[in-house]
Design a protein around this motif. Structure first.
Motif, short mmCIF file in Angstrom:
data_model
loop_
_atom_site.label_atom_id
_atom_site.label_comp_id
_atom_site.label_asym_id
_atom_site.label_seq_id
_atom_site.Cartn_x
_atom_site.Cartn_y
_atom_site.Cartn_z
N GLY A 405 0.85 -1.14 0.04
CA GLY A 405 -0.01 0.18 0.04
C GLY A 405 0.73 1.42 0.17
O GLY A 405 1.92 1.05 -0.37
N ALA A 406 0.26 2.30 0.57
CA ALA A 406 1.13 3.72 0.67
C ALA A 406 2.05 3.56 1.54
O ALA A 406 3.15 4.14 1.49
CB ALA A 406 0.09 4.89 0.65
N SER A 407 1.56 3.07 2.81
CA SER A 407 2.69 3.27 3.84
C SER A 407 2.35 2.44 5.19
O SER A 407 2.31 2.46 6.19
CB SER A 407 2.53 4.61 4.53
N THR A 408 2.11 1.01 4.58
CA THR A 408 1.60 -0.09 5.51
C THR A 408 2.96 -1.04 5.73
O THR A 408 3.36 -1.47 4.64
CB THR A 408 0.43 -0.77 5.04
N VAL A 409 3.25 -1.33 6.83
CA VAL A 409 4.24 -2.28 7.08
C VAL A 409 3.52 -3.75 7.13
O VAL A 409 2.45 -3.79 7.90
CB VAL A 409 5.29 -2.14 8.50
N ARG A 410 3.72 -4.69 6.41
CA ARG A 410 3.03 -6.13 6.62
C ARG A 410 3.71 -7.08 7.37
O ARG A 410 4.96 -7.24 7.22
CB ARG A 410 2.39 -6.40 5.08
N PHE A 411 2.89 -7.68 7.86
CA PHE A 411 3.65 -8.85 8.80
C PHE A 411 3.03 -10.40 8.36
O PHE A 411 1.79 -10.46 8.26
CB PHE A 411 3.35 -8.73 10.32
N MET A 412 3.80 -11.17 7.57
CA MET A 412 3.33 -12.62 7.03
C MET A 412 4.44 -13.54 7.56
O MET A 412 4.97 -14.20 6.68
CB MET A 412 3.06 -12.43 5.64
N PRO A 413 4.84 -13.89 8.72
CA PRO A 413 5.84 -14.91 9.05
C PRO A 413 5.09 -16.23 8.78
O PRO A 413 3.89 -16.39 8.55
CB PRO A 413 5.77 -14.40 10.55
N PRO A 414 6.09 -17.19 8.71
CA PRO A 414 5.31 -18.62 8.56
C PRO A 414 4.38 -18.93 9.53
O PRO A 414 4.23 -18.44 10.59
CB PRO A 414 6.84 -19.39 8.83
N LEU A 415 3.29 -20.09 8.89
CA LEU A 415 2.52 -20.07 9.74
C LEU A 415 2.71 -20.91 11.09
O LEU A 415 1.80 -21.01 11.94
CB LEU A 415 1.32 -21.04 9.00
N ASN A 416 3.84 -21.58 11.23
CA ASN A 416 4.27 -22.08 12.38
C ASN A 416 5.27 -21.29 13.40
O ASN A 416 5.90 -21.69 14.35
CB ASN A 416 4.97 -23.51 12.28
N VAL A 417 5.17 -19.89 13.16
CA VAL A 417 5.71 -19.03 13.88
C VAL A 417 5.24 -19.19 15.49
O VAL A 417 3.90 -19.51 15.51
CB VAL A 417 5.64 -17.65 13.64
N THR A 418 6.25 -19.02 16.48
CA THR A 418 5.98 -19.33 17.90
C THR A 418 5.50 -17.91 18.65
O THR A 418 6.13 -16.84 18.14
CB THR A 418 6.98 -19.97 18.54
N ARG A 419 4.87 -18.13 19.82
CA ARG A 419 4.55 -16.93 20.48
C ARG A 419 5.93 -16.06 20.94
O ARG A 419 6.27 -14.97 20.97
CB ARG A 419 4.02 -17.06 21.89
#
Length: 440
Positions: A405-419
């Motif tokens: 987008g214009a100014s969005t940081v996106r987060f898309m880690p692997p689906l097995n990321v841990t807390r």
């Protein structure tokens, strides 16, 4: 967990040498954001060629769905490779048939489905628009501003997340009309429900300039990806479904980025209980191997005649083996992890937002989350420079991120990321925000 991150100024000497070699022989068209030169990865952790450790919250643009080098995926790939590397889609083999069976079982159509296999998201979209034209005999399409569907000439006609992707390539496939994507945070229409407003806008087009009897399909991302990780208002996708049914138009969901468990459901459209006629998949489907799929209602796909569409590498046994293992892993727990850990992540981001007025909105589902950054004004002006600075500073601190987008940081880690990895990333993100705001 190894808490040591960056051992030297980046890029390190080995990375610098490889960057110099690359500049001589690789196309400059790739939109690379920062000089990360990968050596290897395990799960959510990756290392560059100089031994620096990073947390990967980009995951190859949401491709490495099961993390880097998941043992079950690696074993499936090795097993397939030991049998044969390729047989064209003119023939049959177990991995291809097995993947078709899996996709038919999980497809959200609510009725039997069939798949066409290819190598990428853009190819899946090309197949979808070809099928729509073939079935309906119509030539027009509706797409959405902010959408991204690929860079080949058919899919490029729909892509409108940045003009850079279209500049210099006119004319693309004719017949595509773009309408606004409903964005409650940045409304283009009067009224509280932007979804209803967009549907009314399409109806106006049908009355004035676009004969609905000539529209083959509406192509839409259930959650817009490159356009800013925009989540549509409740009721919008259902409204599109009803509009398509009213006029005999096919509804195509592009789930290339949002599918395969990314949002805490197998497909993003399932959050709203809306079924498409056709769906496109790629990215996370193969955990890193190049594979795409166009999935359609069987009663539609079955109308294709022999030779109507095809490709050489579709159904490649190694890519299919990776996809089969990926679906097994996602169904076997990773989709649930995306939902629960994603909720933990969103809660932590909401806590962060209370300390940073520049965070205008947090949005998303599961592990598809966007953080839109804004300037300190009443107009919610996109903070483009700040967004770029946060992504760059995060790299230097050991966290791989991308923007949209214009100014969005996106987060898309692997689906097995841990807390624990989420919490570690939050510390790095806070540091990166502080440095970017200070102009460091």
């Amino acid at each position: 967990m190894d808490m040591n991150h960056i051992r030297m100024p980046l890029p390190g000497p080995k990375a610098q040498a490889m960057l110099a070699r690359d500049a001589e022989v690789i196309s400059p068209s790739y939109p690379r954001d920062y000089p990360f030169v990968m050596s290897h990865g395990r799960g959510t952790q990756v290392w560059d060629v100089d031994g620096n450790r990073f947390l990967d919250f980009a995951a190859g643009i949401a491709v490495c769905s099961t993390g880097h080098a998941h043992p079950q995926v690696v074993a499936a790939v090795q097993g397939a490779a030991s049998q044969f590397l390729h047989i064209s889609s003119d023939y049959w083999h177990e991995e291809m048939i097995g993947l078709g069976e899996r996709l038919a079982r999980i497809a959200p159509m609510g009725e039997p489905a069939m798949s066409f296999l290819c190598q990428s998201g853009t190819e899946a979209v090309e197949a979808a628009i070809k099928l729509a034209r073939y079935i309906t005999g119509r030539s027009r399409f509706i797409g959405f501003l902010g959408g991204f569907h690929g860079r080949t000439m058919g899919s490029l006609a729909f892509t409108s997340s940045k003009y850079t992707q279209q500049k210099g390539f006119f004319a693309t496939m004719p017949g595509v009309v773009h309408v606004p994507y409903p964005n409650p945070y940045r409304p283009l229409f009067a009224g509280d429900d932007q979804g209803v407003a967009v549907l009314d806008y399409i109806r106006m087009l049908f009355e004035r300039s676009v004969p609905p009897s000539e529209v083959a399909a509406i192509l839409v991302e259930p959650i817009q990806g490159e356009g800013g990780y925009v989540v549509p208002p409740d009721g919008f996708l259902a409204g599109l479904r009803a509009l398509c049914d009213e006029h005999g138009i096919l509804l195509i969901f592009d789930e290339v980025q949002s599918g395969t468990g990314r949002t805490g459901r197998m497909f993003a459209s399932q959050h709203w209980g809306v079924s498409p006629d056709i769906m496109t998949l790629a990215k996370g489907l193969g955990s890193g191997l190049p594979i795409g799929a166009m999935v359609a209602k069987k009663r539609l796909m079955a109308q294709w005649k022999r030779g109507a569409h095809g490709n050489t590498y579709g159904g490649n046994p190694i890519a299919c083996a990776a996809a089969n293992a990926t679906i097994d892993l996602v169904e076997g727990g990773m989709v649930g992890n995306a939902a629960t850990v994603g909720a933990h992540f969103m809660s932590a981001l909401n806590d962060l937002a209370r300390d940073y007025p520049c965070i205008g909105q947090l949005r998303g589902k599961g592990l598809m989350i966007g953080m839109e950054l804004i300037e300190a004004d009443a107009a919610r002006t996109p903070a483009r420079a700040l967004c770029d600075a946060v992504v760059t500073r995060a790299f230097h601190n050991g966290l791989l991120l991308l923007s949209c987008g214009a100014s969005t940081v996106r987060f898309m880690p692997p689906l097995n990321v841990t807390r624990e990895e989420i919490d570690e990333a939050m510390g790095l993100l806070r540091t990166s925000l502080d440095q970017a705001l200070a102009g460091a």
